[in-house]
Enzyme design. Sequence first.
Site, short mmCIF file in Angstrom:
data_model
loop_
_atom_site.label_atom_id
_atom_site.label_comp_id
_atom_site.label_asym_id
_atom_site.label_seq_id
_atom_site.Cartn_x
_atom_site.Cartn_y
_atom_site.Cartn_z
N ASP A 199 -3.70 -5.70 18.24
CA ASP A 199 -2.38 -6.18 17.84
C ASP A 199 -1.52 -6.66 19.01
O ASP A 199 -0.39 -7.11 18.79
CB ASP A 199 -1.65 -5.07 17.07
CG ASP A 199 -2.07 -5.00 15.62
OD1 ASP A 199 -3.19 -5.45 15.29
OD2 ASP A 199 -1.29 -4.50 14.78
N GLU A 246 0.84 -1.21 0.00
CA GLU A 246 0.00 0.00 0.00
C GLU A 246 0.88 1.26 0.00
O GLU A 246 0.54 2.27 -0.61
CB GLU A 246 -0.92 0.00 1.22
CG GLU A 246 -2.05 -1.02 1.10
CD GLU A 246 -3.21 -0.71 2.05
OE1 GLU A 246 -2.93 -0.36 3.21
OE2 GLU A 246 -4.36 -0.83 1.63
#
Length: 401
Positions: free
Chosen positions: A297, A170
């Site tokens: 996370d 990305e």
Amino acid sequence: YTKPKIVVLGAGYAGMVTTKRLTQLLSAEEAEIVLVNKHNYHYESTWLHEVAAGTINPNQARVMISDVINPNRVRLVYDAVVKVDKDNQRVELENGELDYDILVFALGFESNTFGIKGMKENAFAIEDIDSSRQIRDHIEYQFSRYNNSPEKDDASLAILVGGGGFTGIEFVGELSERVPELCKKYDIDRSKVRIINVEAGPTILPGFDEELVAYGKKSLEDRGVEFRLGAKISECTEEGFIVNDDELIKAGTVVWTGGVTGNSVLGNSGFELFRGKVNVNSDLRDPSSDHVFILGDCSWVMNEETGRPYPPTAQIAIQEADTAAANIKALLYGEPLQDFVFDNKGTVASLGKKDAMGTIFEGTKLYGRKAVYMKQIIDNRSLYIIGGPKLILKKGKFRLF
Ligand code: FAD
Ligand code: NAD
């Protein structure tokens, strides 16, 4: 009777959504809620590659926490967490401390360099607003000095991105659009600027749908991104990466996107770690403490079907927050806790602002314009969850073409 105190650490996706849900599930009389975050703003970490490339303004990716969470209902503490003392149910902050009855640990990710020599010292990483803004400024600085330096070293313009996972891909997508703008601004020929993505595996996005990988790679190559596949980075020097043990790839900007791990506060606090994160119970609690939930996370959640943990994403972090908030209420009332069940809605990756690709629902593939619109919907939905329609109008993405 003293009101139970719920302390949420981290205002990322997991922490923000848990806090919001708790204010909906519990009245002010039922519990005190405290949200602790390093900054007075939340940021969309899924947009950081755009900040780092300079294709969006950093302010678009951040949201003042007090604009979306009522400070009269939730105590907002802007301070850095240093350590959690589980035995005494206390959190040590840089400028103070807090005790808790129930803790939500959601301090998010850190870049993981796997101990590669020189990587921490010599490469940038896309970790938060500050580090991403620094990458943007460093790239622009390299362009601005080029025509002023007698040697005009083309390597100083090169941008080297280590790791071809979703973040690296990305990011180079955004760079492919930013570089022509910078070339125009600083009177530099586009052909002098290399954007190089280095990946150890035989393909970019290892494990992702092959057809989509091929589509994404071609789209980026058509815009001048170079790929070095099967190139394992073994060291990072001041000049660039050393790959496959002896080849040096030089660049003026070097960014590591080769992996992430859980926040290092976990290790400093004595949590039992598996590859930098806690393997949580199915109800999202720390296996060694009934009053600590670990989300996003910082945790591994097992996919029972594959026997492997789910990859860390904003999507799963948001879903975990819903379950955690419901489980916190259940815990306060002595009711049974529910198991977390992940509802995978797919993966869509941007390839710059004009192209994207991904899978949605049970494997429907999207390319090009359709995927760009879907990615915008996903990005706007995340704003909606955090701040409602008002926030979409303020920070949303509505690019048409
Ligand atoms: P985070 O979003 O990392 O939030 C942690 C919060 O804790 C931050 O506010 C931070 O400032 C704060 N904090 C950290 N340390 C401390 C401390 N010591 N004291 C106080 N506060 C602290 N996932 C998707 O699903 N879709 C995507 O399209 C996608 N794109 C991504 C693009 C990029 C460039 C990156 C890097 C990641 C992307 N991800 C995507 C992954 C996703 O961003 C993460 O999985 C997600 O951010 C995890 O959410 P979290 O709430 O656990 O933590
Ligand atoms: P990652 O771990 O997914 O990818 C890292 C890549 O770096 C891998 O392809 C790996 O093979 C490569 N690598 C590792 N060591 C290397 C070395 N020494 N030399 C060369 N290559 C090396 O990490 P990420 O891309 O930062 O993604 C982190 C998480 O965020 C993932 O779960 C990802 O799915 C998620 N994410 C999702 C999106 C999206 O859905 N659009 C976007 C960005 C990130």
